[in-house]
Design an enzyme around this catalytic site. Structure first.
Site, PDB file in Angstrom:
ATOM      1  N   ASP A  54       1.187  -1.040  -0.158  1.00  0.00           N
ATOM      2  CA  ASP A  54       0.394   0.181   0.216  1.00  0.00           C
ATOM      3  C   ASP A  54       0.681   1.471  -0.138  1.00  0.00           C
ATOM      4  OD1 ASP A  54      -3.261  -0.980   1.635  1.00  0.00           O
ATOM      5  OD2 ASP A  54      -1.326  -2.397   1.921  1.00  0.00           O
ATOM      6  N   THR A 125      -6.987  -5.056   0.293  1.00  0.00           N
ATOM      7  CA  THR A 125      -5.720  -5.343   1.159  1.00  0.00           C
ATOM      8  C   THR A 125      -5.806  -6.230   2.067  1.00  0.00           C
ATOM      9  OG1 THR A 125      -4.973  -2.231   1.095  1.00  0.00           O
ATOM     10  CG2 THR A 125      -4.270  -4.261   3.708  1.00  0.00           C
TER      11      THR A 125
HETATM   12 MG    MG Z   1      -6.504   0.562   0.158  1.00  0.00          MG
END
Ligand code: MG
Ligand code: AMP
Ligand code: MG
Length: 333
Positions: A54, A125
């Site tokens: 990320d 995620t």
């Molecule tokens: Mg995200």
């Protein structure tokens, strides 16, 4: 910066560059997983995680976009610290790797100052980290804990770059880093883009089957209001999958008719790119009450009144009217 046709409208150039950058961010995401050093950090709660993928993908996207378009406002999910850390690795696509994007006349004169870009460097995620844990524990085929293959969870991961102006989503890019995972030897990854009032590129739009209703919703952030809203539209089938980007992809691929999420968990960076592409394809994305989601830089990040999205050709207002009043009352602006 070797961007194709500097005389093209700013919006076209931003979308074109975003396609190339999202492809590159997808490679970063695959490389982090391959290396296995995820550096997982908990954000708001145990179901809200951040990984090195990320962070690195956001650094790449924001530094590359802001170098080329210094006057646009960019808001990334992973916060200011990640945004300000210009990594030094600005991605500079070659002219051959950029595409031509057409822009409708009413958006052709937008200036950089009028544009807000919402970046979700890695949507899904939860599924990315679960797939990693699954691979680490050496599961082959269907994972005993998850009930699916690790690779099928990676298919829920997307990179989202949404472009807004005047508070409306006007353009978007969705990259799927693991697209084609079922076909070893084929190139991994695919990127879809769209401009509202213009066209969608990167995939064919497919209508969902007639005579039934397939609803997609969250698999990792459910609640009683989420379930009540899904039940209220009387689906024949429910696909519980990760990622806002992935769920809107199911609407565009004809695999689902409706995306229902009656919870305040989604943010502007989750919905801006999917909304623009879906709208360019003839679909609709609003909050659960059927009201537009605003995308000015000053609005709260959270989509506190939920998300309702429908595939092209579906009756959006009909489904919004079916959401129970207690669910709508529970989701206050
Ligand atoms: Mg995200
Ligand atoms: P999902 O459909 O659960 O994959 O969620 C779509 C997007 O909204 C993802 O980026 C999630 O991280 C985010 N999201 C949804 N619900 C929550 C929540 N309760 N807490 C944090 N993020 C959430
Ligand atoms: Mg997200």
């Amino acid at each position: 910066m070797s961007l194709a046709s500097l005389s093209a409208p700013v919006l076209s150039r931003i979308v074109s560059l975003s396609v190339a950058i999202a492809n590159h961010a997808g490679k970063i995401i695959r490389d982090v997983l391959k290396k296995g050093e995820l550096g997982i950090v908990q954000k708001e709660n145990a179901r809200d995680l951040q990984t090195e993928a990320d962070r690195a993908a956001q650094r790449c996207i924001i530094s590359s976009l802001s170098q080329c378009f210094p006057k646009i406002t960019i808001i990334g999910e992973e916060g200011d610290e990640e945004s300000k850390q210009i990594s030094g690795k600005v991605y500079d696509p070659t002219p051959e790797s950029t595409i031509q994007v057409t822009c409708p006349p009413h958006l052709a004169s937008l200036g950089e100052e009028e544009i807000v870009v919402w970046v979700d460097p890695l949507d899904g995620t939860a599924e990315y980290t679960q797939a990693y844990e699954c691979r680490k524990s050496g599961h082959q085929g269907v994972c005993k804990t998850l009930g699916v293959t690790c690779e099928s969870l990676l298919d829920h991961v997307t990179v989202l770059i949404g472009i807004a102006s005047g508070g409306k989503a006007v353009g978007g890019v969705i990259h799927q880093p693991y697209y084609n995972y079922q076909n070893p030897g084929s190139e991994l990854g695919r990127t879809i883009w769209g401009v509202v009032g213009g066209t969608v590129g990167g995939m064919p739009i497919v209508a969902p089957p007639e005579g039934k209703l397939i609803v997609t919703t969250t698999r990792s952030h459910s609640s009683s209001t989420v379930t009540d809203a899904v039940d209220a539209v009387c689906p024949d089938e429910v696909l519980r999958v990760g990622g806002a980007g992935h769920k809107v992809m199911l609407l565009l691929e004809g695999k689902a008719h409706l995306y229902v999420f009656a919870s305040p968990g989604c943010k502007k960076w989750d919905t801006c790119a999917p909304e623009a592409i879906l709208q360019a394809a003839g679909g609709i994305l609003t909050d659960i009450k059927g009201s537009p989601i605003p995308y000015q830089a000053s609005v709260p990040f959270r989509n506190s009144t939920g998300v309702l999205a429908s595939a092209p050709g579906q009756n959006h207002a009909f489904y919004s009217a079916k959401i129970p009043q207690h669910v709508k009352d529970n989701l206050k602006a």
